[in-house]
Design a protein around this motif. Sequence first.
Motif, PDB file in Angstrom:
ATOM      1  N   VAL A  32     -71.741  72.976  81.185  1.00  0.00           N
ATOM      2  CA  VAL A  32     -71.894  73.058  82.639  1.00  0.00           C
ATOM      3  C   VAL A  32     -70.571  73.384  83.330  1.00  0.00           C
ATOM      4  O   VAL A  32     -70.554  73.737  84.511  1.00  0.00           O
ATOM      5  N   TYR A  33     -69.466  73.301  82.602  1.00  0.00           N
ATOM      6  CA  TYR A  33     -68.147  73.485  83.217  1.00  0.00           C
ATOM      7  C   TYR A  33     -67.989  74.875  83.829  1.00  0.00           C
ATOM      8  O   TYR A  33     -67.478  75.015  84.952  1.00  0.00           O
TER       9      TYR A  33
ATOM     10  N   ILE B 158     -70.322  67.070  90.992  1.00  0.00           N
ATOM     11  CA  ILE B 158     -69.807  65.714  90.812  1.00  0.00           C
ATOM     12  C   ILE B 158     -69.606  65.472  89.325  1.00  0.00           C
ATOM     13  O   ILE B 158     -70.540  65.600  88.530  1.00  0.00           O
ATOM     14  N   ASN B 159     -68.387  65.122  88.955  1.00  0.00           N
ATOM     15  CA  ASN B 159     -68.064  64.753  87.581  1.00  0.00           C
ATOM     16  C   ASN B 159     -68.031  63.231  87.497  1.00  0.00           C
ATOM     17  O   ASN B 159     -67.206  62.587  88.143  1.00  0.00           O
TER      18      ASN B 159
ATOM     19  N   GLY C 182     -78.368  74.710  92.381  1.00  0.00           N
ATOM     20  CA  GLY C 182     -77.218  74.825  91.501  1.00  0.00           C
ATOM     21  C   GLY C 182     -76.214  73.712  91.643  1.00  0.00           C
ATOM     22  O   GLY C 182     -75.349  73.543  90.769  1.00  0.00           O
ATOM     23  N   SER C 183     -76.303  72.932  92.716  1.00  0.00           N
ATOM     24  CA  SER C 183     -75.417  71.773  92.869  1.00  0.00           C
ATOM     25  C   SER C 183     -75.697  70.812  91.724  1.00  0.00           C
ATOM     26  O   SER C 183     -76.857  70.599  91.341  1.00  0.00           O
ATOM     27  N   VAL C 184     -74.657  70.207  91.169  1.00  0.00           N
ATOM     28  CA  VAL C 184     -74.836  69.508  89.896  1.00  0.00           C
ATOM     29  C   VAL C 184     -74.016  68.225  89.815  1.00  0.00           C
ATOM     30  O   VAL C 184     -72.908  68.144  90.354  1.00  0.00           O
ATOM     31  N   ILE C 185     -74.586  67.230  89.161  1.00  0.00           N
ATOM     32  CA  ILE C 185     -73.894  66.005  88.766  1.00  0.00           C
ATOM     33  C   ILE C 185     -73.904  65.979  87.240  1.00  0.00           C
ATOM     34  O   ILE C 185     -74.946  66.248  86.621  1.00  0.00           O
ATOM     35  N   CYS C 186     -72.778  65.656  86.622  1.00  0.00           N
ATOM     36  CA  CYS C 186     -72.764  65.591  85.163  1.00  0.00           C
ATOM     37  C   CYS C 186     -71.982  64.382  84.685  1.00  0.00           C
ATOM     38  O   CYS C 186     -71.191  63.795  85.435  1.00  0.00           O
ATOM     39  N   GLY C 187     -72.224  64.005  83.431  1.00  0.00           N
ATOM     40  CA  GLY C 187     -71.538  62.842  82.890  1.00  0.00           C
ATOM     41  C   GLY C 187     -71.626  62.773  81.378  1.00  0.00           C
ATOM     42  O   GLY C 187     -72.246  63.630  80.717  1.00  0.00           O
TER      43      GLY C 187
ATOM     44  N   MET D 288     -73.484  58.588  72.103  1.00  0.00           N
ATOM     45  CA  MET D 288     -73.122  59.030  73.442  1.00  0.00           C
ATOM     46  C   MET D 288     -74.145  60.036  73.956  1.00  0.00           C
ATOM     47  O   MET D 288     -74.774  60.770  73.188  1.00  0.00           O
ATOM     48  N   MET D 289     -74.281  60.075  75.288  1.00  0.00           N
ATOM     49  CA  MET D 289     -75.225  61.003  75.913  1.00  0.00           C
ATOM     50  C   MET D 289     -74.487  61.890  76.912  1.00  0.00           C
ATOM     51  O   MET D 289     -73.908  61.405  77.879  1.00  0.00           O
ATOM     52  N   ARG D 290     -74.506  63.177  76.631  1.00  0.00           N
ATOM     53  CA  ARG D 290     -73.996  64.171  77.572  1.00  0.00           C
ATOM     54  C   ARG D 290     -75.164  64.578  78.467  1.00  0.00           C
ATOM     55  O   ARG D 290     -76.271  64.824  77.964  1.00  0.00           O
ATOM     56  N   TRP D 291     -74.945  64.668  79.773  1.00  0.00           N
ATOM     57  CA  TRP D 291     -76.071  64.912  80.666  1.00  0.00           C
ATOM     58  C   TRP D 291     -75.648  65.675  81.918  1.00  0.00           C
ATOM     59  O   TRP D 291     -74.473  65.694  82.294  1.00  0.00           O
ATOM     60  N   SER D 292     -76.625  66.312  82.533  1.00  0.00           N
ATOM     61  CA  SER D 292     -76.405  66.949  83.837  1.00  0.00           C
ATOM     62  C   SER D 292     -77.691  66.912  84.646  1.00  0.00           C
ATOM     63  O   SER D 292     -78.793  66.904  84.087  1.00  0.00           O
ATOM     64  N   VAL D 293     -77.522  66.867  85.963  1.00  0.00           N
ATOM     65  CA  VAL D 293     -78.637  66.871  86.911  1.00  0.00           C
ATOM     66  C   VAL D 293     -78.358  67.978  87.911  1.00  0.00           C
ATOM     67  O   VAL D 293     -77.365  67.928  88.638  1.00  0.00           O
TER      68      VAL D 293
END
Length: 296
Positions: free
Chosen positions: A78-79, A190-191, A220-225, A288-293
Amino acid sequence: MTLGDITFQTASVPTVDTSFYKMSPAQAAFFKTQTGIDDDEDLKRHILEVQAKAYKVAPYPCIHKFGFLRLTLSNFSVYEHILKLGRERPDAVLLDIGCCFGVDARKAAADGFPAKNIIASDVVEEFLQLSHELFKTTPASYPGSLLPGDIFDPEFLSIVTPSVDVFPAPAIDLSSLKSLSPLHGRVSAINAIAFFHLFNEEKQLYIARALAGLLSAQPGSVICGFDNGAVEKGTITNNLSGVEYRGFAHSPQSWSSLWDGEVFEKGTVKVETELAEFPVDDKGHLMMMRWSVTRL
């Protein structure tokens, strides 16, 4: 002792271990460019000094094991999308929440996201001060913003319904902010790497609602973690350097359901998750869980 809602025994907190200090050529190149320190040993000495100060403030495992050197966000698929938002969306704002030293924010600025539109925030103000020490900057020389604050304080960030206004918001001077609430509906990316898993299930939902209110409604606005995860949601125990840490972890299914249907109206976001085992030194692994919304 607790870090967020993670519990562990104070007596077992490991001391600083410099053997964990390792950097890839790309990581070393980034920190050399940012700090102006070209010599490997001088750079190591500088980073160790900052790490020791931070570890006295709060003994997070990511500080103990130099996780802050990993440039984690830049390794996510997502970067490139986030950088594209910075290039193409007028006045796009990037928020790095629970940022520690704000390394991901600095990396994004170095890779082209306009620094004046980046804000990094942490409840531990000393971490933000150490960010300047780590990168050899000052508030005057660094165009990005560092804002201390507690996400659970409604005076710092109130919870509002996610925005449905897709029209671009007027530009805002991030350096003038005393809280995050003026950014409701304005943030393009948002990171939140290694942030949610510090808290229990109830607080994770609270944080999700708080951050959702900040996210722009533009598609396209995104939150990831990147957080501790589990096949089935619940309390987990991880062993790091001989210390047992207990906390709450979501599963990919429960995490997707939380965002798509509970936090946001169902069908208005795309949730992507990836659950995998990651090695921890030579002594085990973490799930671990990589995720994006992403808003649709």
